[in-house]
Design a protein around this motif. Structure first.
Motif, PDB file in Angstrom:
ATOM      1  N   THR A 142      62.992  84.210  13.082  1.00  0.00           N
ATOM      2  CA  THR A 142      64.189  84.347  12.260  1.00  0.00           C
ATOM      3  C   THR A 142      65.229  83.303  12.643  1.00  0.00           C
ATOM      4  O   THR A 142      65.987  82.809  11.792  1.00  0.00           O
ATOM      5  N   GLY A 143      65.268  82.950  13.912  1.00  0.00           N
ATOM      6  CA  GLY A 143      66.217  81.952  14.393  1.00  0.00           C
ATOM      7  C   GLY A 143      65.774  80.521  14.167  1.00  0.00           C
ATOM      8  O   GLY A 143      66.451  79.583  14.606  1.00  0.00           O
ATOM      9  N   GLY A 144      64.609  80.335  13.526  1.00  0.00           N
ATOM     10  CA  GLY A 144      64.154  78.995  13.191  1.00  0.00           C
ATOM     11  C   GLY A 144      63.063  78.437  14.068  1.00  0.00           C
ATOM     12  O   GLY A 144      62.634  77.290  13.879  1.00  0.00           O
ATOM     13  N   ALA A 145      62.577  79.201  15.037  1.00  0.00           N
ATOM     14  CA  ALA A 145      61.510  78.711  15.909  1.00  0.00           C
ATOM     15  C   ALA A 145      60.210  78.552  15.119  1.00  0.00           C
ATOM     16  O   ALA A 145      59.982  79.218  14.107  1.00  0.00           O
ATOM     17  N   VAL A 146      59.343  77.664  15.611  1.00  0.00           N
ATOM     18  CA  VAL A 146      58.061  77.381  14.962  1.00  0.00           C
ATOM     19  C   VAL A 146      56.942  77.644  15.967  1.00  0.00           C
ATOM     20  O   VAL A 146      56.993  77.169  17.109  1.00  0.00           O
ATOM     21  N   VAL A 147      55.938  78.408  15.557  1.00  0.00           N
ATOM     22  CA  VAL A 147      54.807  78.690  16.432  1.00  0.00           C
ATOM     23  C   VAL A 147      53.937  77.445  16.556  1.00  0.00           C
ATOM     24  O   VAL A 147      53.558  76.830  15.552  1.00  0.00           O
ATOM     25  N   SER A 148      53.603  77.061  17.806  1.00  0.00           N
ATOM     26  CA  SER A 148      52.733  75.902  18.029  1.00  0.00           C
ATOM     27  C   SER A 148      51.366  76.305  18.549  1.00  0.00           C
ATOM     28  O   SER A 148      50.449  75.475  18.595  1.00  0.00           O
ATOM     29  N   GLY A 149      51.200  77.563  18.939  1.00  0.00           N
ATOM     30  CA  GLY A 149      49.907  78.014  19.434  1.00  0.00           C
ATOM     31  C   GLY A 149      50.014  79.294  20.225  1.00  0.00           C
ATOM     32  O   GLY A 149      50.918  80.107  20.014  1.00  0.00           O
ATOM     33  N   ARG A 150      49.090  79.461  21.174  1.00  0.00           N
ATOM     34  CA  ARG A 150      49.051  80.662  22.005  1.00  0.00           C
ATOM     35  C   ARG A 150      48.737  80.268  23.446  1.00  0.00           C
ATOM     36  O   ARG A 150      48.221  79.202  23.718  1.00  0.00           O
ATOM     37  N   LYS A 151      49.023  81.187  24.345  1.00  0.00           N
ATOM     38  CA  LYS A 151      48.655  81.041  25.745  1.00  0.00           C
ATOM     39  C   LYS A 151      47.883  82.271  26.184  1.00  0.00           C
ATOM     40  O   LYS A 151      48.159  83.391  25.719  1.00  0.00           O
ATOM     41  N   ILE A 152      46.904  82.066  27.043  1.00  0.00           N
ATOM     42  CA  ILE A 152      46.130  83.166  27.589  1.00  0.00           C
ATOM     43  C   ILE A 152      46.524  83.342  29.047  1.00  0.00           C
ATOM     44  O   ILE A 152      46.652  82.367  29.792  1.00  0.00           O
TER      45      ILE A 152
ATOM     46  N   GLN B 188      41.445  93.061  31.907  1.00  0.00           N
ATOM     47  CA  GLN B 188      41.444  92.242  30.705  1.00  0.00           C
ATOM     48  C   GLN B 188      42.547  91.198  30.778  1.00  0.00           C
ATOM     49  O   GLN B 188      43.549  91.394  31.475  1.00  0.00           O
ATOM     50  N   PRO B 189      42.355  90.091  30.073  1.00  0.00           N
ATOM     51  CA  PRO B 189      43.423  89.096  29.987  1.00  0.00           C
ATOM     52  C   PRO B 189      44.495  89.541  28.999  1.00  0.00           C
ATOM     53  O   PRO B 189      44.403  90.620  28.395  1.00  0.00           O
ATOM     54  N   ASP B 190      45.532  88.734  28.853  1.00  0.00           N
ATOM     55  CA  ASP B 190      46.539  88.980  27.829  1.00  0.00           C
ATOM     56  C   ASP B 190      46.875  87.665  27.149  1.00  0.00           C
ATOM     57  O   ASP B 190      46.342  86.612  27.505  1.00  0.00           O
ATOM     58  N   PHE B 191      47.739  87.724  26.142  1.00  0.00           N
ATOM     59  CA  PHE B 191      48.121  86.489  25.471  1.00  0.00           C
ATOM     60  C   PHE B 191      49.592  86.534  25.081  1.00  0.00           C
ATOM     61  O   PHE B 191      50.214  87.608  24.991  1.00  0.00           O
ATOM     62  N   GLY B 192      50.138  85.337  24.867  1.00  0.00           N
ATOM     63  CA  GLY B 192      51.508  85.192  24.398  1.00  0.00           C
ATOM     64  C   GLY B 192      51.566  84.104  23.338  1.00  0.00           C
ATOM     65  O   GLY B 192      50.571  83.431  23.049  1.00  0.00           O
ATOM     66  N   VAL B 193      52.737  83.936  22.760  1.00  0.00           N
ATOM     67  CA  VAL B 193      52.953  82.966  21.689  1.00  0.00           C
ATOM     68  C   VAL B 193      53.609  81.715  22.256  1.00  0.00           C
ATOM     69  O   VAL B 193      54.546  81.801  23.053  1.00  0.00           O
ATOM     70  N   LEU B 194      53.100  80.558  21.843  1.00  0.00           N
ATOM     71  CA  LEU B 194      53.743  79.289  22.164  1.00  0.00           C
ATOM     72  C   LEU B 194      54.595  78.851  20.979  1.00  0.00           C
ATOM     73  O   LEU B 194      54.138  78.912  19.828  1.00  0.00           O
ATOM     74  N   PHE B 195      55.803  78.396  21.276  1.00  0.00           N
ATOM     75  CA  PHE B 195      56.677  77.845  20.243  1.00  0.00           C
ATOM     76  C   PHE B 195      56.829  76.346  20.482  1.00  0.00           C
ATOM     77  O   PHE B 195      56.701  75.854  21.611  1.00  0.00           O
ATOM     78  N   ALA B 196      57.120  75.630  19.399  1.00  0.00           N
ATOM     79  CA  ALA B 196      57.188  74.171  19.480  1.00  0.00           C
ATOM     80  C   ALA B 196      58.201  73.702  20.518  1.00  0.00           C
ATOM     81  O   ALA B 196      57.984  72.684  21.188  1.00  0.00           O
ATOM     82  N   ASP B 197      59.297  74.433  20.677  1.00  0.00           N
ATOM     83  CA  ASP B 197      60.314  73.982  21.631  1.00  0.00           C
ATOM     84  C   ASP B 197      59.938  74.248  23.085  1.00  0.00           C
ATOM     85  O   ASP B 197      60.658  73.860  23.998  1.00  0.00           O
ATOM     86  N   MET B 198      58.794  74.914  23.310  1.00  0.00           N
ATOM     87  CA  MET B 198      58.286  75.073  24.672  1.00  0.00           C
ATOM     88  C   MET B 198      57.558  73.820  25.149  1.00  0.00           C
ATOM     89  O   MET B 198      57.322  73.658  26.350  1.00  0.00           O
ATOM     90  N   ASP B 199      57.151  72.967  24.219  1.00  0.00           N
ATOM     91  CA  ASP B 199      56.414  71.755  24.548  1.00  0.00           C
ATOM     92  C   ASP B 199      57.397  70.689  25.024  1.00  0.00           C
ATOM     93  O   ASP B 199      58.148  70.112  24.229  1.00  0.00           O
ATOM     94  N   VAL B 200      57.408  70.437  26.333  1.00  0.00           N
ATOM     95  CA  VAL B 200      58.344  69.457  26.900  1.00  0.00           C
ATOM     96  C   VAL B 200      57.598  68.211  27.381  1.00  0.00           C
ATOM     97  O   VAL B 200      58.055  67.499  28.267  1.00  0.00           O
ATOM     98  N   THR B 201      56.450  67.951  26.752  1.00  0.00           N
ATOM     99  CA  THR B 201      55.640  66.790  27.123  1.00  0.00           C
ATOM    100  C   THR B 201      56.430  65.490  27.054  1.00  0.00           C
ATOM    101  O   THR B 201      56.286  64.614  27.918  1.00  0.00           O
ATOM    102  N   ALA B 202      57.258  65.348  26.033  1.00  0.00           N
ATOM    103  CA  ALA B 202      57.986  64.094  25.824  1.00  0.00           C
ATOM    104  C   ALA B 202      59.263  63.994  26.649  1.00  0.00           C
ATOM    105  O   ALA B 202      59.921  62.946  26.639  1.00  0.00           O
ATOM    106  N   TYR B 203      59.613  65.051  27.368  1.00  0.00           N
ATOM    107  CA  TYR B 203      60.841  65.040  28.153  1.00  0.00           C
ATOM    108  C   TYR B 203      60.643  64.211  29.429  1.00  0.00           C
ATOM    109  O   TYR B 203      59.592  64.309  30.058  1.00  0.00           O
ATOM    110  N   PRO B 204      61.633  63.450  29.860  1.00  0.00           N
ATOM    111  CA  PRO B 204      61.511  62.740  31.133  1.00  0.00           C
ATOM    112  C   PRO B 204      61.435  63.686  32.327  1.00  0.00           C
ATOM    113  O   PRO B 204      60.809  63.370  33.341  1.00  0.00           O
TER     114      PRO B 204
END
Length: 270
Positions: free
Chosen positions: A56-66, A81-97
C-alpha cells in the motif's frame, strides 16, 4: 470473545507490535506472547498483513527468501521445517557503495546462493525438473538478516511473523546457468575483515539449494502467492550467520560463483 475472534486479535496485536518496532527502529518484545509458539499459519497471516501495508505504501516485491534451512538452526528453534519471507526491491542494496546500517537494528550476514527465475512456478504438482527448468541463473549473495525482536529472542512464530527476519541483500556479479553450476556441490567461505568466520556448502541448505527452492515453490503456491518469472530467491544460508558492525566488510566466496562483498556504513549514514 470467541476463539476465532481471540486469534484475530492476537494476529492484529502482533502485526501492530512489529510495525511499531520497524517505524521507531527500536526492537520489541517477542510476539509469541500473543501468537503462541505453534500457530505458524497465524504467523504467516501477520507477515501477509505487514506485506500488504508495504505494498500500500508503494513497495514492490522482488522475490522471496527462505530461512531455517540449516538442521542446526531448526533444532535450536524446535522446528522441522523451513520458513519464507518476502523480498522487496528496496531491500536490494547491491548498487550501494555501503550497506546502510541506519536501516538495520541487529544485523547478521549469511552467504547464500540466489536464484533468478525465468519462468513462473505455478503448476498443480511442481517437480524438481520444473524448478530446475525455471531457473535462469544462480548468483552469489549476502543476505543481511535482521530482527525486530529484541536480542534475536525468537521462536518459529516470531521469525515468520517478522517476515522471516529479513533485512537487506547484496548480489554478486557472476551469473551462471545451472548447466554450468551445481548448487549442491558449492562450497562457501565467508570472511569478516579478512578473518574466516563461516564455512559451509550447498548440501547444508536442506541438502540442496534446489530442494529449498522446490519447497518454497510448492509452499508459496499453496498460500496463493506463487513464484513469478523475474523474481530473485535467496535459497538459504550455506553456513553459520555472523553478526556485523559499522565499518566492517564481509566477503563470501562461493566456488564457481566467485565472490560477493559488502561494507557496512557507520550507523548514522543514510
Amino acid at each position: 470473545m470467541t476463539e476465532r475472534t481471540e486469534r484475530e486479535a492476537a494476529i492484529g496485536a502482533a502485526a501492530d507490535r512489529l510495525v511499531t518496532a520497524a517505524d521507531r527502529q527500536e526492537p520489541c518484545a517477542p510476539v509469541r506472547d500473543v501468537l503462541g509458539t505453534v500457530d505458524i499459519d497465524g504467523a504467516y497471516q501477520v507477515q501477509r498483513r505487514l506485506t500488504a501495508l508495504r505494498l500500500t505504501g508503494g513497495a514492490v516485491v522482488s522475490g522471496r527468501k527462505i530461512g531455517l534451512t540449516s538442521p542446526a538452526v531448526q533444532q535450536q528453534l524446535g522446528v522441522d521445517q523451513p520458513d519464507f519471507g518476502v523480498l522487496f526491491a528496496d531491500m536490494d542494496v547491491t548498487a550501494y557503495p555501503e550497506v546502510p546500517m541506519s536501516r538495520l537494528l541487529q544485523p547478521k550476514a549469511e552467504a547464500e546462493i540466489a536464484f533468478v527465475l525465468a519462468a513462473d512456478l505455478d503448476g498443480d504438482d511442481i517437480s524438481p525438473a520444473d524448478v530446475r527448468a525455471a531457473v535462469a541463473c544462480a548468483a552469489p549473495a549476502l543476505e543481511i538478516v535482521d530482527s525486530r525482536i529484541a536480542g534475536w529472542d525468537i521462536t518459529i512464530t516470531d521469525t515468520v511473523a517478522d517476515n522471516a527476519s529479513s533485512g537487506l541483500y547484496v548480489l554478486g556479479e557472476t551469473r551462471l546457468p545451472l548447466d554450468a553450476f551445481e548448487p549442491r556441490a558449492a562450497t562457501m567461505r565467508m570472511f569478516l575483515d579478512g578473518v574466516l568466520v563461516s564455512e559451509g556448502s550447498g548440501a547444508a541448505c536442506l541438502g540442496d539449494p534446489l530442494t529449498a527452492l522446490l519447497w518454497l515453490a510448492r509452499t508459496a503456491r499453496a498460500y496463493g502467492e506463487p513464484l513469478r518469472a523475474g523474481q530473485v530467491v535467496l535459497s538459504g544460508a550455506l553456513g553459520p550467520m555472523v553478526g556485523v558492525s559499522p565499518g566492517e566488510t564481509v566477503v563470501a566466496e562461493i566456488s564457481a560463483l566467485g565472490t560477493v562483498s559488502a561494507t557496512f556504513s557507520e550507523k548514522d549514514a543514510s
